[in-house]
Design a protein around this motif. Structure first.
Motif, PDB file in Angstrom:
ATOM      1  N   GLU A   5       0.772  -0.913  -0.006  1.00  0.00           N
ATOM      2  CA  GLU A   5       0.123   0.056  -0.225  1.00  0.00           C
ATOM      3  C   GLU A   5       0.356   1.082  -0.104  1.00  0.00           C
ATOM      4  O   GLU A   5       0.792   2.470  -0.968  1.00  0.00           O
ATOM      5  CB  GLU A   5      -1.335   0.052   1.513  1.00  0.00           C
ATOM      6  CG  GLU A   5      -1.531   1.365   1.280  1.00  0.00           C
ATOM      7  CD  GLU A   5      -2.456   1.280   0.957  1.00  0.00           C
ATOM      8  OE1 GLU A   5      -3.821   2.278  -0.046  1.00  0.00           O
ATOM      9  OE2 GLU A   5      -3.285  -0.006  -1.032  1.00  0.00           O
ATOM     10  N   ARG A   8       1.697   1.755  -3.542  1.00  0.00           N
ATOM     11  CA  ARG A   8       0.822   2.596  -4.329  1.00  0.00           C
ATOM     12  C   ARG A   8       0.756   3.598  -4.458  1.00  0.00           C
ATOM     13  O   ARG A   8      -0.088   4.885  -4.806  1.00  0.00           O
ATOM     14  CB  ARG A   8      -0.579   0.991  -4.070  1.00  0.00           C
ATOM     15  CG  ARG A   8      -0.704  -0.273  -5.121  1.00  0.00           C
ATOM     16  CD  ARG A   8      -1.763  -0.563  -4.723  1.00  0.00           C
ATOM     17  NE  ARG A   8      -2.165  -0.845  -3.461  1.00  0.00           N
ATOM     18  CZ  ARG A   8      -2.089  -2.300  -2.747  1.00  0.00           C
ATOM     19  NH1 ARG A   8      -1.170  -3.241  -3.417  1.00  0.00           N
ATOM     20  NH2 ARG A   8      -2.399  -2.383  -1.657  1.00  0.00           N
ATOM     21  N   ARG A   9       0.518   4.111  -2.651  1.00  0.00           N
ATOM     22  CA  ARG A   9       0.028   5.950  -2.873  1.00  0.00           C
ATOM     23  C   ARG A   9       1.165   6.835  -3.274  1.00  0.00           C
ATOM     24  O   ARG A   9       1.038   7.694  -3.402  1.00  0.00           O
ATOM     25  CB  ARG A   9      -0.316   5.569  -0.703  1.00  0.00           C
ATOM     26  CG  ARG A   9      -0.782   5.053  -1.160  1.00  0.00           C
ATOM     27  CD  ARG A   9      -1.710   5.504   0.931  1.00  0.00           C
ATOM     28  NE  ARG A   9      -2.788   4.885   1.311  1.00  0.00           N
ATOM     29  CZ  ARG A   9      -3.727   5.286   1.970  1.00  0.00           C
ATOM     30  NH1 ARG A   9      -3.398   6.138   3.076  1.00  0.00           N
ATOM     31  NH2 ARG A   9      -4.472   3.856   2.845  1.00  0.00           N
ATOM     32  N   ARG A  10       2.427   6.152  -3.303  1.00  0.00           N
ATOM     33  CA  ARG A  10       4.088   6.927  -2.868  1.00  0.00           C
ATOM     34  C   ARG A  10       3.700   7.705  -3.944  1.00  0.00           C
ATOM     35  O   ARG A  10       3.518   7.410  -5.726  1.00  0.00           O
ATOM     36  CB  ARG A  10       5.434   5.597  -3.053  1.00  0.00           C
ATOM     37  CG  ARG A  10       6.569   7.041  -2.972  1.00  0.00           C
ATOM     38  CD  ARG A  10       7.433   6.377  -4.147  1.00  0.00           C
ATOM     39  NE  ARG A  10       7.142   6.494  -5.818  1.00  0.00           N
ATOM     40  CZ  ARG A  10       7.086   7.658  -6.569  1.00  0.00           C
ATOM     41  NH1 ARG A  10       7.343   8.766  -5.569  1.00  0.00           N
ATOM     42  NH2 ARG A  10       6.295   7.710  -7.766  1.00  0.00           N
ATOM     43  N   VAL A 140       5.114   8.757   3.682  1.00  0.00           N
ATOM     44  CA  VAL A 140       4.056   8.206   3.007  1.00  0.00           C
ATOM     45  C   VAL A 140       2.845   7.134   3.782  1.00  0.00           C
ATOM     46  O   VAL A 140       1.827   6.983   4.181  1.00  0.00           O
ATOM     47  CB  VAL A 140       4.526   7.530   1.787  1.00  0.00           C
ATOM     48  CG1 VAL A 140       3.077   6.401   1.202  1.00  0.00           C
ATOM     49  CG2 VAL A 140       5.186   8.371   0.849  1.00  0.00           C
TER      50      VAL A 140
END
Length: 214
Positions: A5, A8-10, A140
């Protein structure tokens, strides 16, 4: 947050909430995680300049802001800097080449000539980049946003003078860090991610496949 996750959010965040400082305990965690980065010969030839006070951050921007040659470049830089200046924290990652040359001149390595041509790439910069990435990913994971960017080459001298940075330390890049605010989408993202088969080669490097005529 699960590691998948985090990845994915980076993303690179350019706009921050100026009313929400980064808590000291999170600043400490960012830096402690940076020190977990790998380094050649466990040389650890890095340093980190932490700028959290408003006067220090303003000094940073005043001495490193790029000077555009044209009105359009100056306008673009101004828009970018206006958003970046809202970051409540700046961490500059610096590399010290001499630490690596000294480490590899020790008996267990034996490069007593300190010849830089022995190094296929400047691992002092690579390792400092690894450390900066750990800061970025930790941000993050903690719900923060950050952006890694370079210090303009023609401003490095002014940066060193402004903050008393020793000559042997070279800034590899800086990170702005803070709680994200509504941001503009970077035009660069329109390019999308390159396909895996364009960049990954198994066993032998293969040329990209020519497009089919139908």
């Amino acid at each position: 947050m699960e590691f998948d996750e985090v990845l994915r959010r980076r993303r690179m965040v350019r706009t921050y909430d100026p009313e929400r400082p980064v808590p000291p305990e999170l600043v400490d965690k960012l830096l402690r995680h940076a020190l977990r980065a790998p380094s050649a010969g466990f040389s650890q030839g890095w340093g980190f300049l932490v700028l959290s006070e408003p006067a220090d951050r303003e000094r940073y921007w005043s001495v490193t802001a790029p000077r555009g040659d044209t009105a359009a470049e100056r306008a673009a830089a101004g828009s970018w800097l206006d958003r970046m200046r809202s970051a409540p924290l700046i961490i500059v990652a610096l590399a010290n080449k001499s630490v690596y040359l000294d480490r590899y001149a020790q008996p267990d390595k034996g490069w007593t000539d300190r010849d830089e041509s022995r190094w296929p790439v400047p691992y002092w910069d690579v390792d400092t980049g690894f450390a900066a990435l750990l800061i970025h990913l930790t941000a993050v994971n903690e719900g923060l946003g950050s952006l890694f960017f370079g210090v303009p080459a023609d401003r490095i001298g002014a940066f060193r003078d402004a903050f008393g940075v020793p000559a042997e330390f070279r800034p590899v890049g800086a990170l702005t860090i803070g709680y994200p605010a509504p941001d503009k989408r970077s035009p660069s993202l329109r390019r999308g991610h390159r396909a895996v088969d364009e960049v990954v080669h198994h066993g032998r490097w293969t040329a990209p496949r020519a497009p089919s005529d139908g």
